[in-house]
Design a protein around this motif. Structure first.
Motif, mmCIF file in Angstrom:
data_model
loop_
_atom_site.group_PDB
_atom_site.id
_atom_site.type_symbol
_atom_site.label_atom_id
_atom_site.label_comp_id
_atom_site.label_asym_id
_atom_site.label_seq_id
_atom_site.Cartn_x
_atom_site.Cartn_y
_atom_site.Cartn_z
ATOM 1 N N ARG A 1 0.777 8.437 -5.328
ATOM 2 C CA ARG A 1 -0.257 9.443 -5.386
ATOM 3 C C ARG A 1 0.150 10.992 -4.916
ATOM 4 N NH1 ARG A 1 -6.354 7.295 -3.938
ATOM 5 N NH2 ARG A 1 -6.868 9.214 -4.940
ATOM 6 N N GLU A 2 1.098 10.856 -4.163
ATOM 7 C CA GLU A 2 1.574 12.120 -3.606
ATOM 8 C C GLU A 2 2.597 12.735 -4.379
ATOM 9 O OE1 GLU A 2 3.363 14.355 0.479
ATOM 10 O OE2 GLU A 2 2.406 12.268 0.542
ATOM 11 N N ASP B 1 0.398 4.898 -1.988
ATOM 12 C CA ASP B 1 0.303 6.052 -1.287
ATOM 13 C C ASP B 1 1.199 7.165 -1.512
ATOM 14 O OD1 ASP B 1 -1.880 4.996 0.196
ATOM 15 O OD2 ASP B 1 -0.502 4.471 2.011
ATOM 16 N N ALA C 1 0.848 -1.166 0.126
ATOM 17 C CA ALA C 1 -0.174 0.038 -0.148
ATOM 18 C C ALA C 1 1.021 1.242 0.037
ATOM 19 C CB ALA C 1 -0.849 -0.156 1.100
ATOM 20 N N GLY C 2 2.073 1.274 0.569
ATOM 21 C CA GLY C 2 2.966 2.187 0.746
ATOM 22 C C GLY C 2 3.313 2.839 -0.663
#
Length: 283
Positions: free
Chosen positions: A118-119, A115, A111-112
Motif C-alpha cells: 500500500r505504501e 502494508d 500482513a507486512g
C-alpha cells in the motif's frame, strides 16, 4: 537475489536466471515470513521481490492479474462470491472488484506484504483495499480453506512459487479443500509457473485436478517478467464454464463495459489452446 554492480539477479532456477538493473532500492526488510524488497528498474518500474524472487512489477502486472481474474469470472457469468488466496499486493483484488461481485475475501499470510504494498506499490492495488466489498483475512491460506464453510463461485490462488510459505498451496490436500469450498459450478484457478522451466509444478497440479474436477486443464499467458516462455494457470471446475461459446463470452465482456490491457474474449478462448510441450504435462 544478489546485486552485482547495480544488477539484481534472480536465482529461482538452478541453471537459469534473469537480471534487472537497479536504479534505486526503495525498501528492504524481513518480516516474520519472507524477505521483502522493492527496487526501481527503467523498464519495469517498481519491482517487488520476496526472498529474492520477482513477484510483480508495475509495468506488466496487468497481464497476470487480468488473466487470473477475468478468465474465470467471465466464464462463470454470475460470480458473486470470490476468494483470493494470497495476493497481498492488491492487484488481484483490484481486478475482481471491477466486476459487480457481492463480496471478495482475500486471505494473506503476511500482513507486512499488504502494508508495504500500500505504501510502495499503491498503483497496483489502486484503492482496492478501501472497497467495502473486500474482507482481508491475515491467516494461512491452506488453513483458512480447510476451515471455511465455502460457497465461493470463484477461488483464485495467487501464490508464490512452491517454496517457503507458498509450498502448502500446491498440495493435493489443499486442492481438495479448495474444491469443497466452491459453490456448485464454481471455478478454481491457480498460478503454476512457467512450464518450460517448471514442468513439475504444472504436472503436479494437473494430476491433482484430474482426480478432483470433471473439467481439469490449464491456460496460458505471456508475462514478460517471468522468463522462460508462457506462464500456466490451472483451471478446475465441475461445471461447463470453459465451454461458454464465443458469442456469449463476447456479449458478457461487452456488457461489462470494462477495458483491458491484455484480456479479451478472443484471448480468453485462445489461452486454452495448449502447445504440445505443455499439453503433455496434463494427465
Amino acid at each position: 537475489m544478489t546485486d552485482m554492480t547495480g544488477w539484481s539477479v534472480e536465482r529461482l532456477h538452478e541453471d537459469h536466471s534473469q537480471a534487472l538493473r537497479v536504479e534505486r532500492v526503495l525498501y528492504e526488510d524481513a518480516t516474520g515470513h519472507q524477505r521483502l524488497r522493492v527496487i526501481e528498474n527503467p523498464t519495469f518500474g517498481r519491482v517487488l521481490t520476496l526472498d529474492g524472487v520477482v513477484q510483480v512489477t508495475e509495468r506488466d502486472e496487468f497481464i497476470y492479474h487480468e488473466m487470473l481474474t477475468h478468465v474465470p469470472i467471465f466464464a462463470h457469468g454470475t460470480a458473486k462470491r470470490v476468494l483470493i488466496v494470497g495476493g497481498g499486493d492488491g492487484g488481484m483484488a483490484r481486478e475482481v472488484l471491477r466486476h459487480p461481485v457481492g463480496s471478495v475475501t482475500m486471505v494473506e499470510i503476511d500482513a507486512g506484504v499488504i502494508d508495504f504494498s500500500r505504501e510502495y506499490l499503491p498503483a497496483i492495488s489502486d484503492g482496492a483495499f478501501d472497497d467495502p466489498r473486500l474482507e482481508v483475512v491475515i491467516a494461512d491460506g491452506a488453513d483458512y480453506v480447510r476451515r471455511t464453510e465455502g460457497g465461493f463461485d470463484v477461488i483464485i490462488v495467487d501464490s508464490t512459487d512452491p517454496v517457503g510459505p507458498g509450498e502448502v498451496l500446491f498440495t493435493d490436500h489443499f486442492y481438495g479443500h479448495a474444491a469443497r469450498a466452491l459453490a456448485p459450478g464454481g471455478i478454481l484457478v491457480t498460478q503454476n509457473g512457467v512450464p518450460f522451466l517448471q514442468p513439475e509444478e504444472l504436472r503436479g497440479t494437473m494430476r491433482a485436478f484430474s482426480q478432483i474436477f470433471a473439467d481439469a486443464t490449464c491456460y496460458l499467458a505471456t508475462v514478460p517478467t517471468y522468463a522462460g516462455g508462457a506462464m500456466a494457470f490451472g483451471w478446475g471446475t465441475d461445471g461447463d464454464a470453459r465451454r461458454t461459446d464465443m458469442a456469449d463470452l463476447s456479449r458478457r465482456v461487452a456488457a461489462s463495459g470494462l477495458t483491458f490491457g491484455y484480456y479479451s474474449a478472443e484471448v480468453h478462448k485462445g489461452a486454452f489452446a495448449l502447445p504440445p510441450y505443455v499439453a503433455k504435462l496434463l494427465p
